[in-house]
Design a protein around this motif. Structure first.
Motif, PDB file in Angstrom:
ATOM      1  N   PRO A 176      -0.900   3.124 -18.246  1.00  0.00           N
ATOM      2  CA  PRO A 176      -0.645   4.434 -17.637  1.00  0.00           C
ATOM      3  C   PRO A 176      -0.142   4.286 -16.195  1.00  0.00           C
ATOM      4  O   PRO A 176      -0.468   3.321 -15.506  1.00  0.00           O
ATOM      5  CB  PRO A 176      -2.037   5.083 -17.650  1.00  0.00           C
ATOM      6  N   ASP A 177       0.655   5.245 -15.769  1.00  0.00           N
ATOM      7  CA  ASP A 177       1.099   5.308 -14.377  1.00  0.00           C
ATOM      8  C   ASP A 177       0.463   6.537 -13.732  1.00  0.00           C
ATOM      9  O   ASP A 177       0.913   7.656 -13.928  1.00  0.00           O
ATOM     10  CB  ASP A 177       2.625   5.399 -14.312  1.00  0.00           C
ATOM     11  N   VAL A 178      -0.608   6.296 -12.995  1.00  0.00           N
ATOM     12  CA  VAL A 178      -1.333   7.404 -12.353  1.00  0.00           C
ATOM     13  C   VAL A 178      -1.150   7.361 -10.845  1.00  0.00           C
ATOM     14  O   VAL A 178      -1.956   7.933 -10.098  1.00  0.00           O
ATOM     15  CB  VAL A 178      -2.827   7.373 -12.724  1.00  0.00           C
ATOM     16  N   LYS A 179      -0.105   6.660 -10.379  1.00  0.00           N
ATOM     17  CA  LYS A 179       0.269   6.635  -8.968  1.00  0.00           C
ATOM     18  C   LYS A 179      -0.865   6.129  -8.081  1.00  0.00           C
ATOM     19  O   LYS A 179      -1.172   6.712  -7.033  1.00  0.00           O
ATOM     20  CB  LYS A 179       0.700   8.037  -8.507  1.00  0.00           C
ATOM     21  N   ASN A 180      -1.492   5.013  -8.493  1.00  0.00           N
ATOM     22  CA  ASN A 180      -2.591   4.464  -7.692  1.00  0.00           C
ATOM     23  C   ASN A 180      -2.350   3.012  -7.279  1.00  0.00           C
ATOM     24  O   ASN A 180      -3.277   2.308  -6.879  1.00  0.00           O
ATOM     25  CB  ASN A 180      -3.915   4.563  -8.458  1.00  0.00           C
ATOM     26  N   GLY A 181      -1.090   2.549  -7.411  1.00  0.00           N
ATOM     27  CA  GLY A 181      -0.766   1.196  -6.979  1.00  0.00           C
ATOM     28  C   GLY A 181      -1.019   0.127  -8.018  1.00  0.00           C
ATOM     29  O   GLY A 181      -1.121  -1.057  -7.671  1.00  0.00           O
ATOM     30  N   SER A 182      -1.116   0.501  -9.283  1.00  0.00           N
ATOM     31  CA  SER A 182      -1.288  -0.490 -10.340  1.00  0.00           C
ATOM     32  C   SER A 182      -0.018  -1.323 -10.494  1.00  0.00           C
ATOM     33  O   SER A 182       1.088  -0.864 -10.176  1.00  0.00           O
ATOM     34  CB  SER A 182      -1.642   0.185 -11.658  1.00  0.00           C
ATOM     35  N   ARG A 183      -0.187  -2.554 -11.000  1.00  0.00           N
ATOM     36  CA  ARG A 183       0.944  -3.477 -11.095  1.00  0.00           C
ATOM     37  C   ARG A 183       0.930  -4.221 -12.431  1.00  0.00           C
ATOM     38  O   ARG A 183      -0.128  -4.516 -12.991  1.00  0.00           O
ATOM     39  CB  ARG A 183       0.887  -4.518  -9.969  1.00  0.00           C
ATOM     40  N   ILE A 184       2.149  -4.533 -12.908  1.00  0.00           N
ATOM     41  CA  ILE A 184       2.336  -5.441 -14.038  1.00  0.00           C
ATOM     42  C   ILE A 184       3.267  -6.546 -13.574  1.00  0.00           C
ATOM     43  O   ILE A 184       4.336  -6.270 -13.015  1.00  0.00           O
ATOM     44  CB  ILE A 184       2.928  -4.716 -15.256  1.00  0.00           C
ATOM     45  N   ALA A 185       2.849  -7.781 -13.776  1.00  0.00           N
ATOM     46  CA  ALA A 185       3.713  -8.923 -13.473  1.00  0.00           C
ATOM     47  C   ALA A 185       4.083  -9.599 -14.784  1.00  0.00           C
ATOM     48  O   ALA A 185       3.230  -9.733 -15.667  1.00  0.00           O
ATOM     49  CB  ALA A 185       3.000  -9.908 -12.550  1.00  0.00           C
ATOM     50  N   LEU A 186       5.338  -9.981 -14.919  1.00  0.00           N
ATOM     51  CA  LEU A 186       5.728 -10.702 -16.133  1.00  0.00           C
ATOM     52  C   LEU A 186       6.606 -11.883 -15.775  1.00  0.00           C
ATOM     53  O   LEU A 186       7.325 -11.875 -14.778  1.00  0.00           O
ATOM     54  CB  LEU A 186       6.401  -9.775 -17.151  1.00  0.00           C
ATOM     55  N   THR A 187       6.515 -12.930 -16.592  1.00  0.00           N
ATOM     56  CA  THR A 187       7.375 -14.097 -16.442  1.00  0.00           C
ATOM     57  C   THR A 187       8.265 -14.190 -17.669  1.00  0.00           C
ATOM     58  O   THR A 187       7.832 -13.907 -18.786  1.00  0.00           O
ATOM     59  CB  THR A 187       6.565 -15.399 -16.305  1.00  0.00           C
ATOM     60  N   SER A 223       0.821  -1.231   0.000  1.00  0.00           N
ATOM     61  CA  SER A 223       0.000   0.000   0.000  1.00  0.00           C
ATOM     62  C   SER A 223       0.841   1.261   0.000  1.00  0.00           C
ATOM     63  O   SER A 223       0.343   2.341  -0.364  1.00  0.00           O
ATOM     64  CB  SER A 223      -0.937   0.000   1.214  1.00  0.00           C
ATOM     65  N   GLU A 224       2.106   1.169   0.402  1.00  0.00           N
ATOM     66  CA  GLU A 224       2.965   2.361   0.433  1.00  0.00           C
ATOM     67  C   GLU A 224       3.576   2.674  -0.935  1.00  0.00           C
ATOM     68  O   GLU A 224       4.037   3.795  -1.165  1.00  0.00           O
ATOM     69  CB  GLU A 224       4.074   2.169   1.459  1.00  0.00           C
ATOM     70  N   ASN A 225       3.580   1.705  -1.819  1.00  0.00           N
ATOM     71  CA  ASN A 225       4.134   1.894  -3.158  1.00  0.00           C
ATOM     72  C   ASN A 225       3.006   2.225  -4.129  1.00  0.00           C
ATOM     73  O   ASN A 225       2.272   1.340  -4.563  1.00  0.00           O
ATOM     74  CB  ASN A 225       4.872   0.624  -3.598  1.00  0.00           C
ATOM     75  N   LYS A 226       2.848   3.473  -4.486  1.00  0.00           N
ATOM     76  CA  LYS A 226       1.786   3.915  -5.396  1.00  0.00           C
ATOM     77  C   LYS A 226       2.225   3.918  -6.854  1.00  0.00           C
ATOM     78  O   LYS A 226       1.392   4.076  -7.758  1.00  0.00           O
ATOM     79  CB  LYS A 226       1.315   5.318  -5.000  1.00  0.00           C
ATOM     80  N   ASP A 227       3.529   3.760  -7.126  1.00  0.00           N
ATOM     81  CA  ASP A 227       4.023   3.797  -8.505  1.00  0.00           C
ATOM     82  C   ASP A 227       3.582   2.547  -9.269  1.00  0.00           C
ATOM     83  O   ASP A 227       3.416   1.466  -8.691  1.00  0.00           O
ATOM     84  CB  ASP A 227       5.550   3.866  -8.525  1.00  0.00           C
ATOM     85  N   LEU A 228       3.423   2.709 -10.583  1.00  0.00           N
ATOM     86  CA  LEU A 228       3.260   1.533 -11.438  1.00  0.00           C
ATOM     87  C   LEU A 228       4.542   0.716 -11.333  1.00  0.00           C
ATOM     88  O   LEU A 228       5.639   1.219 -11.615  1.00  0.00           O
ATOM     89  CB  LEU A 228       3.019   1.947 -12.892  1.00  0.00           C
ATOM     90  N   THR A 229       4.406  -0.539 -10.926  1.00  0.00           N
ATOM     91  CA  THR A 229       5.579  -1.378 -10.659  1.00  0.00           C
ATOM     92  C   THR A 229       5.509  -2.647 -11.490  1.00  0.00           C
ATOM     93  O   THR A 229       4.451  -3.275 -11.593  1.00  0.00           O
ATOM     94  CB  THR A 229       5.651  -1.739  -9.164  1.00  0.00           C
TER      95      THR A 229
END
Length: 878
Positions: free
Chosen positions: A299-310, A189-195
């Protein structure tokens, strides 16, 4: 493999009609004699195939290739004779009789040509027998111990087979630490950046398993929008973007996407996601440029969105221009390896009544440790040994495989070889066929089994339909861990995949044995390779635009994937006259099939997926057609004579835009007819179907007033009373702007609760009826926010035992009717919170607890209780 080619021809030849037609002269007798020769040859081929698998006598490959050529030549002869027989036996009108007399010389010429071709093939068979003698090949059927299951009786196999464990949990032995770490990063919850969170490791290490487990745990609970996208080596920008639209946006308006450029689709996705907290998984990313082509959609709107890749490529994990977290996937330790092996090698049916399990477990421990911690190697080995519960076989495996080489090179081909050799000849070709689909492709089981049947891979088994036997094959391949279950219901598997390591191994073998040729470029189509037999099946990826029928004459099967890139003015049907299987996948926009398709009179299966197709009238000349499958496509105009083809068994179409219904005749051999969207289908059709001798499965979706009102009716069971695959493949296929919907088609929705998706997708819906066991599940849940404009709900003749109505669902519901839902004992408490509810009708439900009915009545709502189903009234769709 050549042995199976002959077996398939003999199986199809068993259904020949030529014996019944006297006007064919000596052709039937010659065909029967040729079939006898092929049966003799089949015994020799079994020995030849066994020798080739053991690496003996490599000179046999050319001879075996010639045998396949002969088998396919015989098939063409028999098909041609059948076509001639049907034309001859058709009762003529007076004008037809005159015309028939005028054409008699042509008939004699064709008859002579068939007889001459039979004589030529018979002579070639004799020459091949002499070649067999030269190589000292006998008609022995005593194959090595490893392949004992090849001769197993199919009915015995069916009794032994048990359905794989379909629990919700993915096998995650040894991955608890990785799962918790990835889960924590996704929900930080503390990381709001698109990660971007990357799972990195070798093929078969369990990257996708970890990602799938975490996705199932957190996706819907913690993110507004979610999507799982398979990238693979066959990556295309449009394919990936289409999957993102379908997954993240909950939309399948592919007709609109077909007119948009890739950049326009990226902007559409970006605009939708900018207001959402989203999670997107990109599974199996191979190249840095694959990421570059789709990253602009996120988009990176600083709401905690995530992308996971393998990925197997560490360079990919380091590349994204965003906050990055990289997780290396470790191999299993000894205890984890043993636990995973035991789970796969000891199915439940062997754990009782055996006194030698301790010996198996000791050997299993040694074998598990030989897998060097690689989950895929352990799973495949366990799946193979679960079908070979003999101490001698387990000991032989410990001694026969070069485990040191496998450890040093990370190569599990020896294990895959053993698993493959243990399959029956039918299962071998069925497995190799699955590898023809693109990497990470979710293969619908309904499509797969119909292709298998059309190819002749499925034998006749007493007391079972071909479809049932084919489904049994899918289940056995899953038990052997050679395919992955992607989607399932409580009763059967719906979609499957092949792990990319197994696919690479399988397609390599398929090439060498001449089972198929896969091509990604024009050069590959036109080039013959010295280490590959001639193939009669071709798979085109990225829609190679060549005259494939000219480059590879006498093709049997043509599968085209990513057909959206097909240059339709360049692709030619020339030279494809002997084709049996034709499948287009991934078409975009509108395409008018050329009239030349009508010359492909040997075609058994025609499959169209994606896009809009205009069929020429000449498709009615496809007098051998068994299956027309366009369940994921729009047919602009349905030729009036298509359904009168006497051989046609299955017709599945998503949408028909134009149809001269009154001029259409349905022939009596049809087994299933599914037309999901059709304008103004008349009631008389239902009566006509009811009068048919075969009692086919059928389903019509009759739409009215610009598809704002839809009624889906039918009977989705085969002649054995078994639900078939006419289920609705995706609820997103329903028009988004529907106002009234009635579904009265048994098994159409299967046992997957339709209410969450219907409630979020059909936001304009006013009236809904679900009945006649269209939904077969035990629980029905209406989530908060679902069905915002629903006024009238009817649930009729369903087997639901629990109905959950969350606060905020159906806020405008006024009339609720429940009829013959006899397993439902209590009403949902949420009914009390529906402020606009005016009337509740309960019919033919004597076991229902009426306490809530009393409370609703006391609160001023009208409550009607009736004991007879005769008092029930269906929703009226004009």
């Amino acid at each position: 493999m050549a042995e199976h080619a002959v077996a398939a021809v003999l199986q199809r030849a068993g259904a020949t009609v030529i014996q019944e037609v006297a006007s064919l002269g000596q052709v039937p007798a010659k065909v029967e004699a040729l079939k006898s020769e092929l049966k003799r040859m089949q015994c020799f081929l079994r020995d030849a195939d066994a020798r080739m698998e053991r690496g003996e006598n490599e000179m046999l490959s050319q001879l075996v290739s010639e045998v396949r050529d002969v088998a396919y030549s015989v098939e063409i002869i028999i098909d041609t004779a059948n076509i001639l027989a049907r034309e001859t036996s058709r009762p003529p009108s007076l004008l037809g009789a005159i015309s028939k007399g005028a054409c008699y010389p042509v008939h004699c010429k064709r008859l002579y040509s068939i007889g001459k071709r039979i004589d030529q093939v018979t002579a070639r068979v004799g020459a091949i027998f002499r070649e067999f003698a030269k190589y000292s090949i006998s008609s022995s059927t005593g194959l090595n111990e490893t392949r004992h299951s090849m001769d197993e009786n199919e009915s015995m196999r069916a009794r032994r087979l048990t359905l794989p464990d379909f629990g919700d949990d993915v096998d995650v032995i040894g991955f608890d630490s990785e799962i918790n770490q990835v889960k924590d990063e996704l929900l930080d919850s503390e990381n709001k950046d698109l990660t971007v969170i990357s799972l990195v490791g070798p093929g078969g290490a369990g990257k996708s398993t970890i990602a799938r487990k975490v996705y199932n745990l957190v996706a819907k609970k913690h993110f507004n929008s979610c999507a799982w996208i398979c990238i693979s080596q066959q990556f295309t920008v449009y394919g990936a973007l289409k999957d993102i639209v379908k997954g993240a946006m909950g939309s399948q308006d592919f007709e609109e996407l077909g007119t948009m450029s890739e950049m326009e689709i990226i902007k559409k996705i970006h605009s939708f996601l900018k207001d959402k907290r989203y999670l997107v998984v990109l599974d199996d990313v191979w190249r840095i440029e694959d990421w570059d082509m789709v990253q602009a959609a996120f988009p990176d709107v600083k709401n905690g969105s995530r992308i996971a890749l393998t990925t197997r490529n560490s360079a990919v994990s380091n590349h994204p221009n965003a906050r990055k977290i990289i997780q290396e996937v470790k191999l299993l330790n000894n205890d984890e390896s043993i636990e995973l092996f035991n789970r796969k090698a000891f199915p439940s049916y062997v754990l009782h009544g055996r006194d030698d399990l301790d010996s198996f477990r000791e050997l299993g421990k040694a074998l598990a440790l030989k897998g060097n911690g690689l989950p895929l190697a352990i799973v495949v080995m366990g799946g193979f040994l679960s079908k070979n519960l003999r101490i001698t076989e387990w000991r032989r495996m410990v001694a026969s495989i070069n485990w040191d080489a496998m450890k040093n090179e990370g190569d599990i081909r020896a294990i895959l070889d053993l698993s493959y050799y243990d399959l029956s000849s039918n299962l071998k070709v069925c497995f190799l066929y699955i590898t023809s689909f693109p990497e990470d492709y979710a293969v619908p089981v309904g499509l797969l089994t119909k292709l298998w049947i059309s190819e002749g891979f499925i034998p006749n088994v007493r007391g079972r339909s071909l479809e049932e036997t084919a489904l049994g094959y899918v289940e056995e391949l899953a038990q052997r861990c050679l395919i992955l279950i992607e989607k399932k219901s409580s009763r059967c598997i719906r979609t499957v995949k092949v792990h990319d390591v197994l696919r690479d191994w399988g397609i390599g073998r398929a090439r060498r044995e001449g089972f198929l040729k896969d091509c990604s470029s024009r050069d590959e189509v036109e080039t013959s390779y010295s280490n590959e037999m001639r193939a009669y099946r071709v798979v085109l990826y990225d829609s190679v635009c060549v005259k494939v029928g000219v480059a590879m004459p006498n093709l049997h099967t043509l599968l085209i994937f990513n057909a959206a890139r097909l240059e339709r003015n360049v692709f030619s049907f020339r030279g494809l006259n002997y084709l049996r299987i034709l499948y287009f996948d991934g078409m975009r926009g509108r395409w008018q099939l050329p009239a030349e398709i009508g010359q492909m009179v040997h075609l058994r299966y025609l499959g169209l997926k994606g896009g809009t197709y205009v069929l020429p009238a000449s498709v009615s000349n496809l007098t051998n057609l068994h299956t027309f499958d366009a369940r994921d496509a729009v047919v602009e105009a349905l030729p009036i004579d298509l359904l009168s083809i006497s051989t046609l068994k299955h017709v599945h179409i998503y949408k028909v835009e134009s149809w001269s219904v009154w001029k259409t005749t349905i022939q009596s051999n049809l087994k299933s007819l599914f037309i999901f969207l059709a304008a103004n289908t008349p009631k008389q059709w239902e009566g006509a179907i009811d009068r048919m001798e075969e009692n086919p499965s059928w389903c019509f979706g009759k739409h009215y007033r610009s598809v704002k009102q839809l009624e889906i009716v039918g009977a989705c069971e085969d002649e054995f009373g078994v639900p078939n695959d006419l289920h609705l493949p995706d609820l997103h296929l329903l028009p988004h702007n529907l106002r009234r919907l009635k579904i009265s088609c048994p098994n159409l929705l299967n046992d997957e609760d339709p209410m969450p998706l219907l409630g979020s997708w059909l936001t304009f819906l006013n009236v809904l009826e679900i009945g006649v066991k269209s939904y077969t599940g035990a629980t029905m849940t209406c989530p908060s926010g679902g069905f915002p404009d629903l006024h009238n709900l009817v649930l009729h003749d369903l087997d639901i035992e629990e109905w959950i109505l969350e606060d905020g669902a159906m806020p405008r519901l006024r009339i609720l009717t429940l009829c013959k839902c006899t397993k439902l004992k209590t009403l949902p408490q949420g009914l009390q919170h529906l402020k606009e509810l005016k009337k509740l009708k309960v019919i033919a439900m004597p076991e229902l607890d009426q306490v809530l009915c009393y409370l609703l009545h006391k609160a001023g709502r009208e409550v009607v209780l009736r004991s007879s189903e005769e008092d029930f009234e269906h929703v009226q769709i004009p």
